[in-house]
Write a protein that holds these residues in place. Sequence first.
Motif, PDB file in Angstrom:
ATOM      1  N   PHE A  45      26.246  14.949  31.423  1.00  0.00           N
ATOM      2  CA  PHE A  45      25.588  15.859  32.948  1.00  0.00           C
ATOM      3  C   PHE A  45      26.501  16.915  32.913  1.00  0.00           C
ATOM      4  N   VAL A  46      27.632  16.528  33.965  1.00  0.00           N
ATOM      5  CA  VAL A  46      28.840  17.175  33.849  1.00  0.00           C
ATOM      6  C   VAL A  46      29.044  18.680  32.782  1.00  0.00           C
ATOM      7  N   LEU A  47      29.273  17.807  31.173  1.00  0.00           N
ATOM      8  CA  LEU A  47      29.256  18.681  30.326  1.00  0.00           C
ATOM      9  C   LEU A  47      28.168  19.536  30.024  1.00  0.00           C
ATOM     10  N   ALA A  48      26.695  19.051  30.405  1.00  0.00           N
ATOM     11  CA  ALA A  48      26.077  19.731  30.375  1.00  0.00           C
ATOM     12  C   ALA A  48      25.463  21.274  31.501  1.00  0.00           C
ATOM     13  N   TYR A  49      26.363  20.808  32.322  1.00  0.00           N
ATOM     14  CA  TYR A  49      26.577  21.861  33.473  1.00  0.00           C
ATOM     15  C   TYR A  49      27.555  22.598  32.662  1.00  0.00           C
ATOM     16  N   PHE A  50      28.420  22.150  32.044  1.00  0.00           N
ATOM     17  CA  PHE A  50      29.692  23.274  32.409  1.00  0.00           C
ATOM     18  C   PHE A  50      29.289  24.170  31.029  1.00  0.00           C
ATOM     19  N   LEU A  51      28.232  23.801  29.949  1.00  0.00           N
ATOM     20  CA  LEU A  51      27.853  24.739  29.176  1.00  0.00           C
ATOM     21  C   LEU A  51      26.934  25.420  29.259  1.00  0.00           C
ATOM     22  N   LYS A  52      26.425  25.549  30.469  1.00  0.00           N
ATOM     23  CA  LYS A  52      24.482  26.160  31.206  1.00  0.00           C
ATOM     24  C   LYS A  52      23.769  25.771  30.720  1.00  0.00           C
ATOM     25  N   LEU A  53      23.339  24.087  30.803  1.00  0.00           N
ATOM     26  CA  LEU A  53      22.330  23.710  30.795  1.00  0.00           C
ATOM     27  C   LEU A  53      21.632  23.260  31.306  1.00  0.00           C
ATOM     28  N   ILE A  54      22.307  22.741  32.722  1.00  0.00           N
ATOM     29  CA  ILE A  54      21.846  22.464  33.699  1.00  0.00           C
ATOM     30  C   ILE A  54      23.124  22.496  35.035  1.00  0.00           C
ATOM     31  N   SER A  55      21.540  22.558  36.020  1.00  0.00           N
ATOM     32  CA  SER A  55      22.068  23.292  37.700  1.00  0.00           C
ATOM     33  C   SER A  55      23.696  22.320  38.067  1.00  0.00           C
ATOM     34  N   ASN A  56      24.302  23.131  38.505  1.00  0.00           N
ATOM     35  CA  ASN A  56      26.097  21.569  39.231  1.00  0.00           C
ATOM     36  C   ASN A  56      24.923  20.585  39.968  1.00  0.00           C
ATOM     37  N   GLU A  57      23.351  21.678  41.091  1.00  0.00           N
ATOM     38  CA  GLU A  57      22.508  20.695  42.177  1.00  0.00           C
ATOM     39  C   GLU A  57      22.465  19.610  40.607  1.00  0.00           C
ATOM     40  N   TYR A  58      21.849  19.512  40.106  1.00  0.00           N
ATOM     41  CA  TYR A  58      20.853  18.904  39.123  1.00  0.00           C
ATOM     42  C   TYR A  58      22.365  16.880  38.776  1.00  0.00           C
ATOM     43  N   ALA A  59      22.945  18.098  37.883  1.00  0.00           N
ATOM     44  CA  ALA A  59      24.925  16.983  37.671  1.00  0.00           C
ATOM     45  C   ALA A  59      25.139  16.436  38.865  1.00  0.00           C
ATOM     46  N   LYS A  60      24.740  16.854  40.507  1.00  0.00           N
ATOM     47  CA  LYS A  60      25.501  16.150  41.354  1.00  0.00           C
ATOM     48  C   LYS A  60      24.968  14.998  41.595  1.00  0.00           C
ATOM     49  N   LYS A  61      23.036  15.341  41.746  1.00  0.00           N
ATOM     50  CA  LYS A  61      22.221  14.060  42.195  1.00  0.00           C
ATOM     51  C   LYS A  61      22.802  13.360  40.721  1.00  0.00           C
ATOM     52  N   LYS A  62      22.569  12.893  39.603  1.00  0.00           N
ATOM     53  CA  LYS A  62      22.260  12.130  38.991  1.00  0.00           C
ATOM     54  C   LYS A  62      23.783  11.617  39.682  1.00  0.00           C
ATOM     55  N   MET A  63      24.750  11.759  39.964  1.00  0.00           N
ATOM     56  CA  MET A  63      25.556  11.571  39.965  1.00  0.00           C
ATOM     57  C   MET A  63      25.744  10.354  41.410  1.00  0.00           C
ATOM     58  N   ILE A  64      25.254  11.052  42.461  1.00  0.00           N
ATOM     59  CA  ILE A  64      24.763  10.860  43.666  1.00  0.00           C
ATOM     60  C   ILE A  64      24.086   8.897  43.623  1.00  0.00           C
ATOM     61  N   ASN A  65      23.326   9.455  42.520  1.00  0.00           N
ATOM     62  CA  ASN A  65      21.893   9.003  42.795  1.00  0.00           C
ATOM     63  C   ASN A  65      22.309   7.658  41.694  1.00  0.00           C
ATOM     64  N   PHE A  66      23.621   8.038  41.076  1.00  0.00           N
ATOM     65  CA  PHE A  66      24.217   6.466  40.190  1.00  0.00           C
ATOM     66  C   PHE A  66      25.093   5.105  41.294  1.00  0.00           C
ATOM     67  N   PHE A  67      25.652   5.638  42.068  1.00  0.00           N
ATOM     68  CA  PHE A  67      26.600   5.609  43.228  1.00  0.00           C
ATOM     69  C   PHE A  67      25.987   5.058  44.394  1.00  0.00           C
ATOM     70  N   PHE A  68      24.926   6.307  45.171  1.00  0.00           N
ATOM     71  CA  PHE A  68      24.656   5.243  46.223  1.00  0.00           C
ATOM     72  C   PHE A  68      22.826   5.121  46.279  1.00  0.00           C
ATOM     73  N   ARG A  69      22.217   4.769  45.269  1.00  0.00           N
ATOM     74  CA  ARG A  69      21.414   4.079  45.001  1.00  0.00           C
ATOM     75  C   ARG A  69      21.473   3.001  45.826  1.00  0.00           C
ATOM     76  N   GLY A  70      20.941   2.427  47.007  1.00  0.00           N
ATOM     77  CA  GLY A  70      20.617   0.982  48.015  1.00  0.00           C
ATOM     78  C   GLY A  70      21.761   0.100  48.388  1.00  0.00           C
ATOM     79  N   GLN A  71      22.107   1.288  48.648  1.00  0.00           N
ATOM     80  CA  GLN A  71      24.202   1.238  48.802  1.00  0.00           C
ATOM     81  C   GLN A  71      23.741   1.259  50.611  1.00  0.00           C
ATOM     82  N   ASP A  72      24.526   0.068  51.183  1.00  0.00           N
ATOM     83  CA  ASP A  72      24.165  -0.554  52.561  1.00  0.00           C
ATOM     84  C   ASP A  72      24.782   1.072  53.756  1.00  0.00           C
ATOM     85  N   ILE A  73      24.349   1.761  54.423  1.00  0.00           N
ATOM     86  CA  ILE A  73      24.772   2.540  55.455  1.00  0.00           C
ATOM     87  C   ILE A  73      26.358   2.522  55.880  1.00  0.00           C
TER      88      ILE A  73
END
Length: 201
Positions: A45-73
């Motif tokens: 996703f990061v590579l696709a962002y640097f190649l301007k295939l996806i947005s900064n927001e989309y790449a960041k959302k993917k990373m956030i989902n991986f790390f934070f999904r289900g985490q205790d606040i």
Amino acid sequence: MQPNKTIAIFDFDGTITKGDTFLPFLYHCFGGRKFFIGLIYSAPFVLAYFLKLISNEYAKKKMINFFFRGQDIDNVNIQSQLFIKKLLTKKYRNNIIKRLIWHQKNDHTTILISASLDAYIKPWAKKFNFNFVESTVLEKINGKYSGNIVGKNCYGEVKVSRLKKLLNDDLNNYIIYGYGDSKGDEFFLNLCNHKYPKNKF
């Protein structure tokens, strides 16, 4: 709260701090093993962002989902406080901190606006007495993070829309100082009477 007539707007990463804080926070919060697995997962996703295939927001959302999904606040809040105390203090640009204090001593309204996560940006901003904070907000459901964000990633033109909403659209009523360091900050710096890109003033 009604802003004063003079406003100082600060970006965070690279402006107040010496570089990025998002990845160091992930490493601190989740440990080395999950961090590096997350980097491998996110790499396409990061590579696709640097190649301007996806947005900064989309790449960041993917990373956030991986790390934070289900985490205790509450657990993340504890790690956030430790991150602020132990790590962020080593990353400040002292000249910008002095500038922030100068604005506050002159009773200027101070606004922190950042694409960084509210989990650590909001408690940090409270510690430094900012009047307002705008950031990327993690969605919370039943005491856990969902892995999604609320609204949009607070970056680029989104910063402008957040500021206009905060200040009731009428920016001409204020004398505005702006501090930023990146292309994404140019959008809000263009609104400012006194702009300081690249930490130069």
